[in-house]
Design a protein around this motif. Structure first.
Motif, PDB file in Angstrom:
ATOM      1  N   CYS A 226       0.427  -0.684  -0.026  1.00  0.00           N
ATOM      2  CA  CYS A 226      -0.051  -0.201  -0.498  1.00  0.00           C
ATOM      3  C   CYS A 226       1.101   1.190  -0.074  1.00  0.00           C
ATOM      4  CB  CYS A 226      -0.971  -0.138   0.996  1.00  0.00           C
ATOM      5  SG  CYS A 226      -1.936  -1.401   1.259  1.00  0.00           S
ATOM      6  N   TYR A 227       2.153   1.430   0.785  1.00  0.00           N
ATOM      7  CA  TYR A 227       2.543   2.791   0.995  1.00  0.00           C
ATOM      8  C   TYR A 227       3.570   3.104  -0.203  1.00  0.00           C
ATOM      9  CZ  TYR A 227       6.211  -0.333   3.292  1.00  0.00           C
ATOM     10  OH  TYR A 227       7.654  -1.660   3.435  1.00  0.00           O
ATOM     11  N   TYR A 228       3.553   1.976  -1.185  1.00  0.00           N
ATOM     12  CA  TYR A 228       4.297   2.308  -3.094  1.00  0.00           C
ATOM     13  C   TYR A 228       3.155   2.701  -3.439  1.00  0.00           C
ATOM     14  CZ  TYR A 228       8.290  -0.952  -1.205  1.00  0.00           C
ATOM     15  OH  TYR A 228       9.303  -0.872  -0.826  1.00  0.00           O
ATOM     16  N   PHE A 229       2.199   2.613  -3.479  1.00  0.00           N
ATOM     17  CA  PHE A 229       1.044   3.029  -4.230  1.00  0.00           C
ATOM     18  C   PHE A 229       0.877   4.925  -3.577  1.00  0.00           C
ATOM     19  CE2 PHE A 229      -0.089  -0.328  -5.789  1.00  0.00           C
ATOM     20  CZ  PHE A 229      -0.747  -0.559  -7.036  1.00  0.00           C
ATOM     21  N   GLU A 230       1.198   4.794  -2.691  1.00  0.00           N
ATOM     22  CA  GLU A 230       1.008   6.192  -1.724  1.00  0.00           C
ATOM     23  C   GLU A 230       2.351   7.166  -1.939  1.00  0.00           C
ATOM     24  OE1 GLU A 230      -0.068   9.791   1.139  1.00  0.00           O
ATOM     25  OE2 GLU A 230      -1.161   7.991   0.313  1.00  0.00           O
ATOM     26  N   ALA A 231       3.368   6.826  -2.503  1.00  0.00           N
ATOM     27  CA  ALA A 231       4.664   6.750  -2.665  1.00  0.00           C
ATOM     28  C   ALA A 231       4.622   7.956  -3.699  1.00  0.00           C
ATOM     29  CB  ALA A 231       5.804   6.413  -2.720  1.00  0.00           C
TER      30      ALA A 231
END
Length: 429
Positions: A226-231
């Motif tokens: 999920c946090y790769y999409f946020e990045a």
């Protein structure tokens, strides 16, 4: 969601079972039967969503109808109820993506807290569960705090004695209650070996409801996607087609999650697998020979792993997607160069810590013209206060999360890396 065992493809389980088991037969890792793909038009819509809503959408692509989207949203909201990742500018073409703003100041909070919510949600019979996990530094605290005081859950955490920072140790070895910690006279690989032996003991596993919270557990791994999409959502649109992400690697769960994000359809140009002197993977990518050496201690202790558990998942993903493993960038950095890089970052106005510094160094050295680089900040520099202060000759203020625990007594037990000793502890305690 169906998952298969990488060591025995005929063993297939659903998501709930994979979360409960942790490992399959022969200590095999579980891997998705289907690799979902998000269409470009869907991706554009998802990038406009807030972090919790988008994360729910991403996870639902894997979990399908095993958990309703409404319930999944509530689980994600509870798990990620802390400051979202922050993007910090370092140079014109390089940013740091800080993942350490959770309760234990490390990226592991995302996976550990989501796993805790999944176990709570999927344990419909309120069965007793024993979480056994090994840590090279940050996993222990994230898992301990995620499951702290949780009903019917007992947590046992193994860590290499004297080979994690004092403040890392204080974060999870001072809790008590349902959290038990054991320092092992050996390396992280010794700790990891003990966990695998426990899972191989079928009778023990069944009698105490054994589960693992390492990144071998599929729920932790999926949460990290999920946090790769946020990045990506925080990167200027004109830079998105040439994004290179440098990942500090220990057990390689973080990189696996990034590659799964790419598999989903996130158009990341390239990843850099970054290690310290424990360079099994860089050597393998260089000469094709898998030759783990004895683990050595470094100032980037969370990466002191010679036999990374998640590497088989990465190889499987490259095979399934027909990607060329030779296109995965990689490198290793010595302690001396890590220290030099920490000072370089400090001169640029940024206080970092050894793991992120390694990722920055390799990114800086390998970034090509026209590319935009992001390196992951996986832990708060205060967790390595003594090391960082010595290198930078500059004081670091302790965040509240560390200051409130620094004077508490350690509650850890200590044993040699002997499975029979561990087994006795698991049964008696």
């Amino acid at each position: 969601m169906k998952l298969y065992n990488l060591k025995n493809h005929s063993e297939q389980v659903n998501f709930a079972k994979a979360v409960k088991l942790g490992l399959g037969q022969q200590q095999g890792l579980f891997f998705p039967v289907e690799l979902p793909v998000i269409k470009p038009i869907q991706l554009l819509e998802m990038l406009k969503m807030d972090f919790i809503t988008r994360s729910t959408e991403i996870l639902s692509k894997f979990i399908y109808n095993e958990i309703s989207k409404e319930k999944l949203y509530q689980n994600v909201k509870k798990a990620f109820l802390f400051k979202h990742p922050l993007k910090v500018k370092i140079t014109k073409d390089i940013n740091c993506f800080e993942l350490f703003h959770g309760p234990t100041l490390a990226f592991k909070d995302f996976g550990a807290r989501f796993m805790a919510q999944m176990i709570l949600s999927l344990n419909k019979k309120n069965e007793s569960v024993t979480i056994l996990t090994a840590t090279s530094g940050d996993t222990g605290a994230a898992v301990a705090h995620a499951f702290y005081k949780m009903k019917n859950v007992r947590v046992i955490i193994l860590y290499p004695k004297g080979k994690i920072s004092e403040l890392q140790e204080k974060l999870f070895c001072t809790l008590g209650k349902n959290i038990r910690t054991i320092s092992i006279n050996g390396s992280f690989d010794d700790c990891q070996k003990l966990v695998k032996e426990a899972f191989n003991d079928k009778k023990l596993k069944e009698s105490i409801g054994l589960n693992s919270a390492n990144s071998i557990n599929i729920s932790r791994l999926l949460a990290q996607i999920c946090y790769y999409f946020e990045a990506f959502s925080l990167i200027p649109e004109e830079k998105r087609n040439n994004l290179v992400i440098a990942v500090p690697c220990g057990n390689f769960g973080n990189l696996t999650a990034g590659l799964l994000a790419k598999s989903l359809g996130l158009p990341i140009k390239s990843f850099i697998a970054c290690t310290n002197a424990n360079d099994t993977v860089p050597r393998f990518l260089n000469d094709g020979k898998w030759n783990p050496k004895k683990t050595v201690s470094t100032i980037s202790n969370a990466m002191d792993i010679s036999q990374p558990n998640n590497w088989p998942r990465i190889e499987e993903l490259f095979n399934r997607k027909k990607w060329d493993l030779k296109k995965l960038r990689f490198g290793s950095v010595s302690d001396k160069t890590t220290e030099k890089t920490l000072r370089e970052l400090f001169e640029l106005g940024y206080v970092s810590e050894p793991h992120a510094a390694i990722a920055y160094r390799l990114l800086r050295d390998q970034l090509k013209k026209g590319e935009f680089g992001l390196f992951l900040g996986t832990a708060h520099p205060a967790k390595f206060k003594n090391t960082v202060e010595k290198i930078l000759k500059n004081k670091i203020l302790l965040p509240d999360e560390l200051r409130e625990r620094i004077n508490l007594p350690l509650l850890s037990h200590n044993i040699n890396p002997d499975f029979n000793k561990l087994k006795q502890f698991l049964i008696e305690k």
